[in-house]
Scaffold this motif. Structure first.
Motif, PDB file in Angstrom:
ATOM      1  N   ASP A 141       0.817  -1.209   0.000  1.00 26.58           N
ATOM      2  CA  ASP A 141       0.000   0.000   0.000  1.00 26.58           C
ATOM      3  C   ASP A 141       0.857   1.268   0.000  1.00 26.58           C
ATOM      4  N   VAL A 142       0.224   2.368  -0.436  1.00 25.96           N
ATOM      5  CA  VAL A 142       0.947   3.632  -0.611  1.00 25.96           C
ATOM      6  C   VAL A 142       1.465   4.208   0.701  1.00 25.96           C
ATOM      7  N   VAL A 143       0.821   3.872   1.817  1.00 28.78           N
ATOM      8  CA  VAL A 143       1.279   4.372   3.126  1.00 28.78           C
ATOM      9  C   VAL A 143       2.555   3.641   3.530  1.00 28.78           C
ATOM     10  N   ASP A 144       2.551   2.314   3.451  1.00 30.80           N
ATOM     11  CA  ASP A 144       3.742   1.539   3.817  1.00 30.80           C
ATOM     12  C   ASP A 144       4.900   1.777   2.843  1.00 30.80           C
ATOM     13  N   LEU A 145       4.576   2.139   1.608  1.00 30.19           N
ATOM     14  CA  LEU A 145       5.634   2.479   0.657  1.00 30.19           C
ATOM     15  C   LEU A 145       6.278   3.825   0.986  1.00 30.19           C
ATOM     16  N   GLY A 146       5.631   4.605   1.851  1.00 28.07           N
ATOM     17  CA  GLY A 146       6.174   5.912   2.218  1.00 28.07           C
ATOM     18  C   GLY A 146       5.931   6.967   1.155  1.00 28.07           C
ATOM     19  N   LEU A 147       4.900   6.769   0.338  1.00 30.76           N
ATOM     20  CA  LEU A 147       4.595   7.737  -0.717  1.00 30.76           C
ATOM     21  C   LEU A 147       3.785   8.923  -0.212  1.00 30.76           C
ATOM     22  N   ILE A 148       3.081   8.742   0.901  1.00 27.77           N
ATOM     23  CA  ILE A 148       2.216   9.797   1.435  1.00 27.77           C
ATOM     24  C   ILE A 148       3.002  10.614   2.448  1.00 27.77           C
TER      25      ILE A 148
END
Length: 102
Positions: A25-32
């Motif tokens: 997910d985008v949160v765990d990827l550190g994108l947010i």
């Protein structure tokens, strides 16, 4: 205090937005980098793993649809930034394990 509660709920919702290439997910990827709301307008400050990411439109649509389901959100704006640049250091511990990065 309300902003922090909204931000927590927004980030929790964004955990449902999965990068199909990486399966994380985008949160765990550190994108947010940030999520804020002002008068019904939710602004998401985020980055991508690479400039010209072929999945950027799809991720934007998924983020928009996910956050639009929150009752206080009337509109979603995505502020795409390249500073600070994304790196594997942005990954959560869970994402690193999922991707085999130690």
């Amino acid at each position: 205090m309300m902003d922090e509660t909204f931000k927590d709920r927004a980030l929790e919702a964004l955990e449902q937005v999965i990068d199909p290439e990486l399966g994380v997910d985008v949160v765990d990827l550190g994108l947010i980098y940030d999520v804020a709301i002002d008068d019904g307008v939710c602004t998401v400050t985020m980055t991508l793993t690479i400039m010209g990411c072929p999945l950027s439109d799809m991720l934007s649509e998924d983020i928009d649809a996910t956050l639009a389901r929150l009752p206080e959100v009337d509109q979603v704006k995505i502020n795409l930034v390249w500073e600070p640049a994304w790196s594997v250091d942005n990954l959560s511990r869970q994402a690193k394990i999922m991707l085999g990065i130690h």
